[in-house]
Design a protein around this motif. Structure first.
Motif, short mmCIF file in Angstrom:
data_model
loop_
_atom_site.label_atom_id
_atom_site.label_comp_id
_atom_site.label_asym_id
_atom_site.label_seq_id
_atom_site.Cartn_x
_atom_site.Cartn_y
_atom_site.Cartn_z
N ILE A 230 -12.24 4.36 -13.75
CA ILE A 230 -11.27 3.40 -14.18
C ILE A 230 -9.81 4.29 -13.77
CG2 ILE A 230 -9.70 2.63 -16.11
CD1 ILE A 230 -12.53 1.93 -17.26
N ARG A 231 -9.86 5.50 -14.13
CA ARG A 231 -8.59 6.26 -13.82
C ARG A 231 -8.35 6.63 -12.39
NH1 ARG A 231 -9.87 11.57 -16.32
NH2 ARG A 231 -11.09 11.84 -14.38
N ALA A 232 -9.46 6.63 -11.53
CA ALA A 232 -9.56 6.83 -10.01
C ALA A 232 -8.57 5.21 -9.53
CB ALA A 232 -10.94 7.12 -9.60
N TYR A 233 -9.54 4.28 -9.81
CA TYR A 233 -9.04 2.96 -9.36
C TYR A 233 -7.45 2.80 -9.67
CZ TYR A 233 -13.70 1.33 -8.25
OH TYR A 233 -14.92 1.12 -7.59
N ILE A 234 -7.07 3.06 -10.95
CA ILE A 234 -5.73 2.61 -11.25
C ILE A 234 -4.82 3.93 -10.50
CG2 ILE A 234 -3.99 2.97 -13.11
CD1 ILE A 234 -6.12 0.63 -13.38
N SER A 235 -5.26 5.02 -10.25
CA SER A 235 -4.39 5.88 -9.27
C SER A 235 -4.20 5.33 -8.10
CB SER A 235 -5.05 7.29 -9.40
OG SER A 235 -4.45 8.21 -8.74
N ASP A 236 -5.52 4.81 -7.54
CA ASP A 236 -5.50 4.35 -6.05
C ASP A 236 -4.44 3.35 -5.79
OD1 ASP A 236 -7.53 6.12 -5.52
OD2 ASP A 236 -9.12 4.83 -5.46
N ILE A 237 -4.37 2.45 -7.01
CA ILE A 237 -3.47 0.79 -7.14
C ILE A 237 -1.92 1.49 -7.03
CG2 ILE A 237 -2.87 -0.85 -8.49
CD1 ILE A 237 -5.65 -1.18 -6.78
N ILE A 238 -1.83 2.57 -7.81
CA ILE A 238 -0.60 2.99 -8.22
C ILE A 238 -0.03 3.84 -6.82
CG2 ILE A 238 0.93 4.96 -9.19
CD1 ILE A 238 -0.69 3.93 -12.09
N GLN A 239 -0.77 4.53 -6.19
CA GLN A 239 -0.62 5.20 -4.97
C GLN A 239 -0.04 3.99 -3.94
OE1 GLN A 239 -3.40 7.81 -3.61
NE2 GLN A 239 -3.76 8.74 -5.79
N LEU A 240 -0.89 3.15 -3.70
CA LEU A 240 -0.59 1.97 -2.69
C LEU A 240 0.73 1.27 -3.05
CD1 LEU A 240 -1.27 0.06 -0.47
CD2 LEU A 240 -2.51 -1.30 -2.04
N HIS A 241 0.81 0.92 -4.32
CA HIS A 241 2.15 0.50 -4.89
C HIS A 241 3.34 1.30 -4.58
CE1 HIS A 241 5.34 -0.27 -7.72
NE2 HIS A 241 5.08 -1.55 -7.53
N ASN A 242 3.22 2.55 -4.71
CA ASN A 242 4.22 3.62 -4.24
C ASN A 242 4.69 3.81 -2.94
OD1 ASN A 242 5.01 3.96 -7.16
ND2 ASN A 242 3.76 5.66 -7.33
N TYR A 243 3.61 3.91 -2.19
CA TYR A 243 3.56 3.90 -0.75
C TYR A 243 4.30 2.70 -0.07
CZ TYR A 243 2.21 3.75 4.35
OH TYR A 243 2.16 3.68 5.53
N ILE A 244 3.99 1.38 -0.58
CA ILE A 244 4.60 0.35 0.10
C ILE A 244 6.27 0.40 -0.41
CG2 ILE A 244 4.64 -2.33 -0.29
CD1 ILE A 244 1.51 -2.11 0.00
N LYS A 245 6.25 0.70 -1.68
CA LYS A 245 7.51 0.70 -2.19
C LYS A 245 8.67 1.52 -1.31
CE LYS A 245 10.13 1.68 -6.48
NZ LYS A 245 9.83 2.12 -7.96
N ASP A 246 8.09 2.81 -1.05
CA ASP A 246 8.71 3.64 -0.23
C ASP A 246 9.11 3.07 1.16
OD1 ASP A 246 8.94 5.69 -2.10
OD2 ASP A 246 7.18 6.86 -1.41
N ILE A 247 8.25 2.33 1.66
CA ILE A 247 8.49 1.99 3.12
C ILE A 247 9.19 0.66 3.28
CG2 ILE A 247 7.10 0.68 4.95
CD1 ILE A 247 6.48 3.48 4.66
N VAL A 248 9.09 -0.39 2.30
CA VAL A 248 10.18 -1.53 2.08
C VAL A 248 11.29 -1.44 1.29
CG1 VAL A 248 8.13 -3.05 2.64
CG2 VAL A 248 8.88 -2.69 0.19
N LYS A 249 11.45 -0.38 0.62
CA LYS A 249 12.60 0.22 -0.27
C LYS A 249 12.82 -0.84 -1.39
CE LYS A 249 13.33 3.43 2.41
NZ LYS A 249 12.64 4.47 2.40
N GLU A 250 11.77 -1.53 -1.84
CA GLU A 250 11.91 -2.46 -2.97
C GLU A 250 10.45 -2.43 -3.68
OE1 GLU A 250 11.57 -6.94 -1.61
OE2 GLU A 250 13.48 -5.79 -1.14
N THR A 251 10.42 -2.69 -4.62
CA THR A 251 9.11 -3.07 -5.59
C THR A 251 8.55 -4.36 -5.11
OG1 THR A 251 10.08 -1.95 -7.36
CG2 THR A 251 8.11 -2.98 -7.85
N PRO A 252 7.33 -3.97 -4.30
CA PRO A 252 6.67 -5.20 -3.82
C PRO A 252 5.91 -6.02 -4.95
CG PRO A 252 5.26 -3.09 -3.51
CD PRO A 252 6.52 -2.95 -4.23
N LYS A 253 5.76 -7.30 -4.55
CA LYS A 253 5.17 -8.02 -5.45
C LYS A 253 3.80 -8.16 -4.86
CE LYS A 253 8.89 -11.09 -7.41
NZ LYS A 253 9.62 -10.09 -7.59
N ILE A 254 2.58 -8.51 -5.68
CA ILE A 254 1.32 -8.35 -5.28
C ILE A 254 1.14 -9.43 -4.08
CG2 ILE A 254 -0.98 -9.02 -5.71
CD1 ILE A 254 -0.82 -7.46 -8.50
#
Length: 79
Positions: free
Chosen positions: A22-46
């Motif tokens: 669970i900890r690893a999966y949540i971490s993976d999802i957060i990493q993806l979210h942060n990566y996309i957020k850094d690329i598009v410069k806004e918080t992405p919606k799923i």
């Protein structure tokens, strides 16, 4: 993402996943979210996250010399 992560975590708990998984999966999802957020410069919606962003995230992670097993887990957690 604030409401999605707790729901996903609950889903994993209900389905008997271990605390470490669970900890690893949540971490993976957060990493993806942060990566996309850094690329598009806004918080992405799923619904806005696309295949190419996920692919680029996986390439980015694989360039950081993480194991194939970790990359495979990231793919599973993002599915």
């Amino acid at each position: 993402m604030k409401t999605v992560i707790p729901k996903f975590e609950n889903y994993l708990k209900v389905n008997g996943f271990s605390k470490n998984t669970i900890r690893a999966y949540i971490s993976d999802i957060i990493q993806l979210h942060n990566y996309i957020k850094d690329i598009v410069k806004e918080t992405p919606k799923i619904a806005q996250i696309n295949f190419y962003q996920i692919r680029d995230f996986m390439i980015f992670k694989s360039n950081h010399k993480i194991s194939n097993r970790t990359i495979s887990r990231k793919v599973v957690s993002i599915k």
